[in-house]
Structure formats: structure tokens, C-alpha cells
Design a protein around this motif. Structure first.
Motif, PDB file in Angstrom:
ATOM      1  N   TYR A 155       0.651  -1.371  -0.451  1.00 56.93           N
ATOM      2  CA  TYR A 155      -0.069  -0.224  -0.159  1.00 56.93           C
ATOM      3  C   TYR A 155       0.855   1.251   0.273  1.00 56.93           C
ATOM      4  O   TYR A 155       2.142   1.567   0.802  1.00 56.93           O
ATOM      5  N   ALA A 212      -1.985  -6.458   9.029  1.00 56.95           N
ATOM      6  CA  ALA A 212      -0.677  -5.478   9.083  1.00 56.95           C
ATOM      7  C   ALA A 212       0.017  -5.322   8.643  1.00 56.95           C
ATOM      8  O   ALA A 212       0.569  -5.599  10.738  1.00 56.95           O
ATOM      9  N   CYS A 224       2.967  -3.160  11.544  1.00 54.99           N
ATOM     10  CA  CYS A 224       2.561  -1.610  11.692  1.00 54.99           C
ATOM     11  C   CYS A 224       3.884  -1.786  13.095  1.00 54.99           C
ATOM     12  O   CYS A 224       4.571  -2.997  12.939  1.00 54.99           O
ATOM     13  N   VAL A 243      -0.954  -6.577   4.127  1.00 55.81           N
ATOM     14  CA  VAL A 243      -0.998  -5.207   3.844  1.00 55.81           C
ATOM     15  C   VAL A 243       0.117  -4.943   4.957  1.00 55.81           C
ATOM     16  O   VAL A 243       0.506  -4.695   5.598  1.00 55.81           O
ATOM     17  N   GLY A 266       2.589  -1.116   3.866  1.00 55.70           N
ATOM     18  CA  GLY A 266       2.420   0.266   4.034  1.00 55.70           C
ATOM     19  C   GLY A 266       4.349   1.112   3.666  1.00 55.70           C
ATOM     20  O   GLY A 266       5.492   0.118   4.108  1.00 55.70           O
ATOM     21  N   ILE A 289      -0.079   2.688   6.891  1.00 58.94           N
ATOM     22  CA  ILE A 289      -1.188   2.528   5.755  1.00 58.94           C
ATOM     23  C   ILE A 289      -2.358   3.421   6.753  1.00 58.94           C
ATOM     24  O   ILE A 289      -2.361   3.187   7.731  1.00 58.94           O
ATOM     25  N   SER A 290      -3.449   4.046   5.764  1.00 53.44           N
ATOM     26  CA  SER A 290      -4.464   5.097   5.806  1.00 53.44           C
ATOM     27  C   SER A 290      -4.969   4.377   6.924  1.00 53.44           C
ATOM     28  O   SER A 290      -5.040   2.724   6.776  1.00 53.44           O
ATOM     29  N   VAL A 310      -7.676   1.635   5.854  1.00 51.97           N
ATOM     30  CA  VAL A 310      -7.392   0.737   5.075  1.00 51.97           C
ATOM     31  C   VAL A 310      -7.452  -0.352   6.199  1.00 51.97           C
ATOM     32  O   VAL A 310      -7.995  -1.382   6.690  1.00 51.97           O
ATOM     33  N   CYS A 348      -8.655  -4.174   9.105  1.00 55.73           N
ATOM     34  CA  CYS A 348      -7.670  -5.485   9.516  1.00 55.73           C
ATOM     35  C   CYS A 348      -7.861  -5.557  10.816  1.00 55.73           C
ATOM     36  O   CYS A 348      -8.288  -4.875  11.454  1.00 55.73           O
TER      37      CYS A 348
END
Length: 330
Positions: free
Chosen positions: A174, A249, A251, A275, A277, A283-284, A287, A291
Motif C-alpha cells: 500500500y 497489517a 505496523c 498489507v 505500507g 497504512i491509511s 485501510v 484489518c
């Protein structure tokens, strides 16, 4: 016959698109092409690529070479070789470094081009550097059409796709804009067997620089799909969860209302949609709301280097997911 001797370009041109006459062993050809001697330092396909390669803009202005192409230029032996094998692009012309003895895969590229009837033109090192934007080209460039990547509908889901894993594995880089990172991610995804890579509207386009960074994996990957807008992206994630899959995601820190754990503790018990980023923006929020799990890769916490490069982090994430999955025998 095109591989027997270099082509002598007899006519210079100054405009972007025009009719060009070449004389090749007495045969007149007329082509409508893009002039690559007129760009200002970096070819247009070097999307967001930092730097100017090994040569500066000043160098190209002082050593201008008239070279024309009809599409975009792949460079490097692996991308060119795999593009010749994949038949996913229209292949216009192969450019190779004159006075060079190619062996192994390099010789194979020329032989394959001859077999397919693709014109082979022997050119100077300066011309190849100009075609590749002064990026490492190993003496080989090829004029090709842009790579077509199908566009996904909002209904795309793992339940409708064949997988090589017990639990299907999908990936979405992303907002990953750097073409070197993006290409490295594609290379890892192809090597480790990710089923689908979805390219969102805000990530790097699949340029020749991406192909080179992927070592040509871009040319042969199946399961590459574009997500043209944020709405389709969000619907895709919703469909994944509704079908019983898990959206994970990567992170750096905890997220509100989303559980987070070290990657080593994450178990693969259902289809996984990963996902990853952009290193700067991540990541927005829209989005992240789709998750249902976040993971992080613990470091040594010295404070000097706070995170991993996105392509490295993605490689570790993919390896963990496939290593804790079962491959289906074909």
C-alpha cells in the motif's frame, strides 16, 4: 539478419514523434518512434527514482546519442530474457552492446530474439546508457510495449481463486512509491509463492525500473492485479474478511481497536491478506479499519535504527506466513 552488424542511423530528428528513416544493410524502414535523446536526465519511465544513475544530466547533454523507441525500455539480462519468454508484451527491438562477446544467458537473449523475429540492433555503450537512464543494463536493452495488468473488481476474493496453499496468501503493498522497494517486494512474492499481489492506485506503477529491481519477476508473475481506486480496495478487504479470511497489517506501533502481536506469535489458521505500507506514511486509517490483526517485527531496541526497509520487512512477513502454511501438491 539484423544481428549480423550494427545499424547506422542516417538521419537525426529533434521532435518527440515523427517518421524516421533507417538504413539497415540497404533496407529502408520507416518507423514512428519516441526520441530518447531529448529527455532531461531521467527517462519518463523512471517513476520516482532518486538520483540519475551512474551518469549525470550534464553528461547526457554533452554525450547525446540519437536513439528512438516505440514503447518503453526494459534493461538488464534477466528482465529482457524473461520478457522474451513470457510473451506478455509487444517486443519491438532488442538493443545490444556492439563489439561484445555475450555468453550464457546474454547469448540466449540474442538467440531467442532472432528466433522470434525481433530486430536486433548493435549500439554503443552510450546509447545503452541513455536507453536505461544510466542504470546497470549489462549491455542489453529492449524496446517493448507497456505491461498490461488487469483491473480488479470489488468482488475479487480468495474464495473464487485457485491457490497453491492450504490457506491462500495475498499481498498488497500500500502506497509503496519507491520502484526499487516495489520491485524487491515483487521478487520476494514471486519467489516465495504469493498467490495474488494487488497493486493499489497509490503505489508505484510497473515500470522497467521495477522490472529490473524484481530481477525480471514482474515479467512472469501471474496474479498481479490493479486496484484503481480506494473504494474498490476497501471493498476487497471487506470481502476477504466476509469470506472467512484474515487481513493482517504490518505496523510499527499499536493501532486503536486492532490487536497487535510480534510476528513470531502469529499463527496461520485461515486465508491471509497481508498489507504493508509506505515507510514514511504507513497504512491509511481507512485501510487499517479493515484489518483484524496487526503484527510487528521486534528489533534490538537500541534506538539507533528504528525500523526495517519495507521490502525487507515484507520478505520476513511473507516467509513467516508461507512457512507456517501447507503447500498444496499440484
Amino acid at each position: 539478419m539484423f544481428s549480423e552488424m550494427p545499424c547506422n542511423v542516417l538521419q537525426s530528428v529533434q521532435r518527440k514523434r515523427l517518421s524516421r528513416t533507417l538504413l539497415i544493410k540497404g533496407l529502408e524502414l520507416k518507423t514512428v518512434c519516441k526520441l530518447y535523446s531529448s529527455y532531461n536526465g531521467t527517462p519518463e519511465y523512471n517513476h520516482r527514482l532518486t538520483g540519475q544513475g551512474k551518469k549525470s544530466e550534464k553528461f547526457f547533454k554533452e554525450h547525446r546519442v540519437e536513439v528512438e523507441v516505440r514503447g518503453e525500455v526494459l534493461f538488464g539480462i534477466h528482465p529482457v530474457s524473461l520478457a522474451l519468454q513470457a510473451h506478455k508484451r509487444t517486443l519491438h527491438r532488442l538493443y545490444v552492446k556492439q563489439n561484445t562477446e555475450f555468453g550464457g544467458e546474454g547469448r540466449g537473449v540474442i538467440e531467442q530474439a532472432n528466433k522470434l523475429g525481433i530486430p536486433v540492433q548493435w549500439v554503443t555503450k552510450q546509447a545503452l546508457n541513455q536507453l536505461s537512464g544510466s542504470r546497470p543494463n549489462q549491455g542489453v536493452c529492449m524496446d517493448v510495449s507497456k505491461l498490461h495488468i488487469p483491473t480488479a473488481s470489488s468482488h475479487i476474493c480468495w474464495t473464487e481463486m485457485k491457490s497453491k496453499w492450504k490457506y491462500p496468501v495475498w499481498l498488497m503493498p500500500y502506497n509503496v512509491q519507491d520502484p526499487m522497494n516495489f520491485g524487491a517486494i515483487l521478487r520476494t512474492a514471486f519467489f516465495l509463492g504469493v498467490d495474488q499481489v494487488l497493486i493499489p492506485h497509490n503505489s508505484c506503477p510497473p515500470t522497467p525500473v521495477v522490472s529490473k529491481a524484481s530481477s525480471g519477476a514482474l515479467e512472469v508473475m501471474e496474479g498481479l492485479t490493479r486496484l484503481p481506486e480506494e473504494g474498490i480496495l476497501i471493498e476487497t478487504l471487506k470481502n476477504w474478511r466476509a469470506g472467512g479470511g484474515e487481513v493482517v497489517a504490518a505496523c510499527l506501533e499499536s493501532q486503536e481497536n486492532i490487536p497487535i502481536m510480534p510476528l513470531r506469535e502469529f499463527s496461520v489458521t485461515k486465508p491471509v491478506f497481508m498489507v504493508v505500507g509506505n515507510e514514511e506514511r504507513g497504512i491509511s486509517e481507512a485501510v487499517m479499519q479493515q484489518c483484524n490483526q496487526a503484527v510487528y517485527i521486534p528489533g534490538n531496541n537500541t534506538g539507533r535504527v528504528g525500523s526495517l526497509n519495507v521490502s525487507v520487512a515484507t520478505a520476513i512477513l511473507i516467509h513467516h506466513v508461507v512457512s507456517n502454511n501447507d503447500k498444496i501438491s499440484s
